[in-house]
Design a protein around this motif. Structure first.
Motif, short mmCIF file in Angstrom:
data_model
loop_
_atom_site.label_atom_id
_atom_site.label_comp_id
_atom_site.label_asym_id
_atom_site.label_seq_id
_atom_site.Cartn_x
_atom_site.Cartn_y
_atom_site.Cartn_z
N ARG A 1 0.86 -1.19 0.00
CA ARG A 1 0.00 0.00 0.00
C ARG A 1 0.89 1.23 0.00
O ARG A 1 1.91 1.28 0.69
CB ARG A 1 -0.92 0.02 1.22
CG ARG A 1 -1.88 1.19 1.24
CD ARG A 1 -2.85 1.12 2.41
NE ARG A 1 -2.17 1.27 3.68
CZ ARG A 1 -2.80 1.38 4.85
NH1 ARG A 1 -4.12 1.32 4.88
NH2 ARG A 1 -2.12 1.51 5.97
N SER B 1 6.09 6.56 -0.32
CA SER B 1 6.76 5.28 -0.06
C SER B 1 5.73 4.15 -0.02
O SER B 1 4.53 4.40 0.01
CB SER B 1 7.53 5.33 1.26
OG SER B 1 6.65 5.55 2.34
N GLU C 1 4.45 0.51 1.83
CA GLU C 1 4.51 -0.35 3.00
C GLU C 1 3.85 -1.68 2.69
O GLU C 1 2.93 -1.77 1.88
CB GLU C 1 3.81 0.30 4.19
CG GLU C 1 2.33 0.54 4.00
CD GLU C 1 1.67 1.10 5.25
OE1 GLU C 1 2.20 0.89 6.36
OE2 GLU C 1 0.62 1.76 5.12
N ASP D 1 3.52 9.81 1.82
CA ASP D 1 4.78 10.41 1.36
C ASP D 1 5.31 9.76 0.09
O ASP D 1 6.40 10.08 -0.38
CB ASP D 1 5.83 10.33 2.47
CG ASP D 1 6.15 8.89 2.87
OD1 ASP D 1 5.59 7.96 2.25
OD2 ASP D 1 6.93 8.68 3.83
N ARG E 1 2.03 4.93 0.96
CA ARG E 1 1.89 5.90 2.04
C ARG E 1 1.68 7.30 1.45
O ARG E 1 1.86 7.53 0.25
CB ARG E 1 3.13 5.91 2.92
CG ARG E 1 3.35 4.64 3.75
CD ARG E 1 4.42 4.92 4.79
NE ARG E 1 4.67 3.77 5.65
CZ ARG E 1 5.70 2.94 5.51
NH1 ARG E 1 6.57 3.12 4.51
NH2 ARG E 1 5.87 1.93 6.34
#
Length: 466
Positions: free
Chosen positions: A309, A315, A317, A313, A311
């Motif tokens: 998924r 990135s 996860e 920002d 984030r």
């Protein structure tokens, strides 16, 4: 303690209608010591006959929950003064279109948002007139609760039955009945009870089981947000208290996994040379790495290798579990053919694939839907060519009976159809899974939406299509 009064009629049991409900008062100390509660979201749609006071009720909810901006209220007060009114006409908070203000009726679907300490609300204020049935279908399609108004002077009328029919067809789980203008019938308990009993009989016909009734006066605010002292016989919740308490959402673990694939992600980067993920929004269910799934309509079986998924920002996860309605990327253990339009489903409870679909449609276009029409059918993220094989019948809005369909289904008509498809689709029974049981019929020529549909349980013996 909650007391529920079930109203029954001979030979059938009507929905349990909660009309008298008392609970112990909650003190400030109770609130301070209670564990923090999750801020939930409730989607609801309003419906009512012309002049039942629906716009006033919605305006009252917004006003009494302090959800109206100062400049909005100033504008409403100014227009009200220009009309010679002594107080602000709260209906103007929702009747925003010029045509609506001039006619005093709601034409379009107006979405309003308000919040309390425990819940956020998305309210679809839908029109009640028969010529705007399509607007009610649009507004109620994502609702968990239908708020239906009844004028206490007139009781259950034709439009009330129409709203119940649409509510039942769309599978809305909860219904709240606001018996409005009780001040004009001297807050008669007998009148209220008679209306509720009749409403319950009609609700049973459309498979609606959870109904709660509240006597209100939207104009004066009685029992909308604040409790009224003008009906000592009523000890149940105010309308807002009921909205705060009604169950929200469906337990994802109680439903089988469904995720329409929106996009195949293959970054082709040196950092991730072999990455392949399938992005989409979980329509239902829960998924974990290791779960066995099937990709439909192809039928390839594999297991979930990982869940990713993004984030805020940018990135990425990895998740140990994901559940509806999260948007995620699923990675599969085996390299099987998956593309946009496919459906990733639980292997032990898959959707059925078919080329022969039956269901109920609500016509949204001014162009009639006719037998032998060639259209596009969209379910989830998949679009296939289709043929309207048969118009089975049409719902008579006046009598609520099925009758022989005419040459075609006109704008706002509701009818049952059979459709043959050029390719396989994966679809569920709408009554069981709304998101993967809903479909659209689209004009091949210009891409406009002709009708919104609700699939019946798919035929396991699917035909060969067109």
């Amino acid at each position: 303690m909650t007391t529920t009064h079930a109203i029954t009629t001979p030979a059938i049991t009507t929905p349990a209608i909660t009309t008298h409900d008392s609970e112990a008062p909650v003190t400030v100390a109770d609130e301070l010591l209670a564990p923090p509660r999750r801020h939930e979201l409730l989607r609801l749609a309003t419906a009512g006959s012309v002049d039942d006071g629906k716009s006033t009720l919605v305006g009252r909810l917004l006003y009494d929950t302090k959800s109206v901006l100062a400049d909005q209220l100033d504008a409403v007060e100014r227009v009200s003064r220009e009309r010679g009114l002594d107080a602000a006409d709260l209906a103007l908070l929702t009747d925003g279109l010029r045509a609506e203000r001039e006619q005093g009726i709601t034409i379009d679907v107006a979405y309003r948002y308000f919040s309390t300490a425990t819940r956020s609300y998305v309210l679809a204020d839908t029109p009640g007139h028969v010529q705007y049935t399509r607007n009610m279908v649009t507004g109620a399609s994502t609702a968990e609760l239908a708020l239906i108004l009844i004028d206490a002077r007139h009781g259950v009328v034709e439009q009330t039955r129409r709203h119940l029919a649409v509510t039942g067809l769309l599978g809305v789980r909860h219904v709240a009945v606001a018996v409005n203008k009780m001040d004009l019938v001297d807050w008669s308990q007998q009148r209220f009870d008679d209306i509720v009993a009749e409403f319950a009989r009609h609700a049973t016909r459309f498979g609606i089981e959870d109904v709660v009734a509240v006597p209100v006066s939207a104009l004066f605010g009685d029992n909308v947000v604040d409790r009224s002292d003008r009906a000592a016989w009523y000890t149940g919740p105010t309308l807002l208290e009921h909205l705060e308490a009604v169950p929200v959402g469906t337990d994802p673990s109680a439903q089988p996994l469904r995720m329409p694939v929106q996009f195949v992600i293959r970054p082709q980067s040196a950092q991730h040379p072999d990455y392949r993920g399938y992005a989409g929004r979980l329509a239902s269910g829960v998924v974990r790495p290791g779960d066995e799934v099937v990709v439909l309509p192809g039928g390839g079986r594999t297991t979930i290798a990982g869940i990713d998924r993004a984030r805020a920002d940018g990135s990425v996860e990895s998740l140990d579990v994901a559940f509806a309605p999260q948007s995620v990327v699923l990675r599969l253990t085996d390299d099987i053919d998956v593309s946009r339009g496919d459906l990733i489903a639980a292997a032990d409870e898959p959707s059925l694939t078919t080329r022969d679909l039956s269901g109920t449609v609500a016509v949204l276009s001014e162009r009639p839907l006719r037998q032998r029409d060639r259209v596009l059918l969209r379910v989830g993220t998949r679009t296939v060519r289709a043929l309207v094989d048969d118009i089975v019948d049409q719902l008579d809005i006046a009598t609520m009976e099925q009758r022989t369909a005419p040459d075609g289904l006109a704008l706002n008509a509701i009818g049952r159809v059979r459709i043959r498809l050029a390719d396989d689709i994966a679809v569920d029974d709408y009554r069981a899974l709304r998101r993967t049981g809903a479909f659209l019929l689209i004009d091949e020529a210009d891409g406009s939406t002709l009708a919104a549909g609700m699939a019946d349980a798919p035929d396991r013996n699917a035909g060969e299509g067109i």
